[in-house]
Motif scaffolding. Structure first.
Motif, PDB file in Angstrom:
ATOM      1  N   UNK A   1       0.830  -1.204   0.000  1.00  0.00           N
ATOM      2  CA  UNK A   1       0.000   0.000   0.000  1.00  0.00           C
ATOM      3  C   UNK A   1       0.868   1.260   0.000  1.00  0.00           C
ATOM      4  N   UNK A   2       1.899   1.287   0.841  1.00  0.00           N
ATOM      5  CA  UNK A   2       2.766   2.469   0.914  1.00  0.00           C
ATOM      6  C   UNK A   2       3.501   2.683  -0.411  1.00  0.00           C
ATOM      7  N   UNK A   3       3.992   1.600  -1.012  1.00  0.00           N
ATOM      8  CA  UNK A   3       4.662   1.718  -2.315  1.00  0.00           C
ATOM      9  C   UNK A   3       3.687   2.260  -3.353  1.00  0.00           C
ATOM     10  N   UNK A   4       2.460   1.746  -3.361  1.00  0.00           N
ATOM     11  CA  UNK A   4       1.446   2.209  -4.301  1.00  0.00           C
ATOM     12  C   UNK A   4       1.142   3.686  -4.087  1.00  0.00           C
ATOM     13  N   UNK A   5       0.967   4.096  -2.831  1.00  0.00           N
ATOM     14  CA  UNK A   5       0.667   5.494  -2.540  1.00  0.00           C
ATOM     15  C   UNK A   5       1.796   6.415  -2.987  1.00  0.00           C
ATOM     16  N   UNK A   6       3.032   5.992  -2.767  1.00  0.00           N
ATOM     17  CA  UNK A   6       4.171   6.806  -3.217  1.00  0.00           C
ATOM     18  C   UNK A   6       4.218   6.896  -4.735  1.00  0.00           C
TER      19      UNK A   6
END
Length: 76
Positions: free
Chosen positions: A22-27
């Motif tokens: 999720x964090x990678x996607x958001x970035x």
């Protein structure tokens, strides 16, 4: 400059969600500022993620396919 939009956040059910994905996607979707700070803020409450993009990105949201890719158990 960490002003975030006061509009409604995007809410994602957190059950079976891989936080790292999720964090990678958001970035990837929202990016980072020139100071290296994220252009979004995330709150986790009661197994729900609330995503607040920066004001200049407030019209953007993750798609259902992107969210499904972050799930531990894909149900496709």
């Amino acid at each position: 400059m960490s002003s975030h939009s006061s509009s409604w956040p995007q809410v994602i059910e957190g059950q079976y969600l891989d936080q790292r994905k999720l964090v990678v996607l958001l970035r990837n979707v929202y990016g980072t500022s020139t100071e290296g700070k994220n252009n979004f803020r995330v709150e986790l409450r009661l197994n729900r993620y609330k995503i607040y993009p920066s004001e200049h990105l407030s019209g953007m949201a993750l798609t259902e396919d992107q969210i499904q890719d972050c799930r531990v158990c894909n149900r496709r």
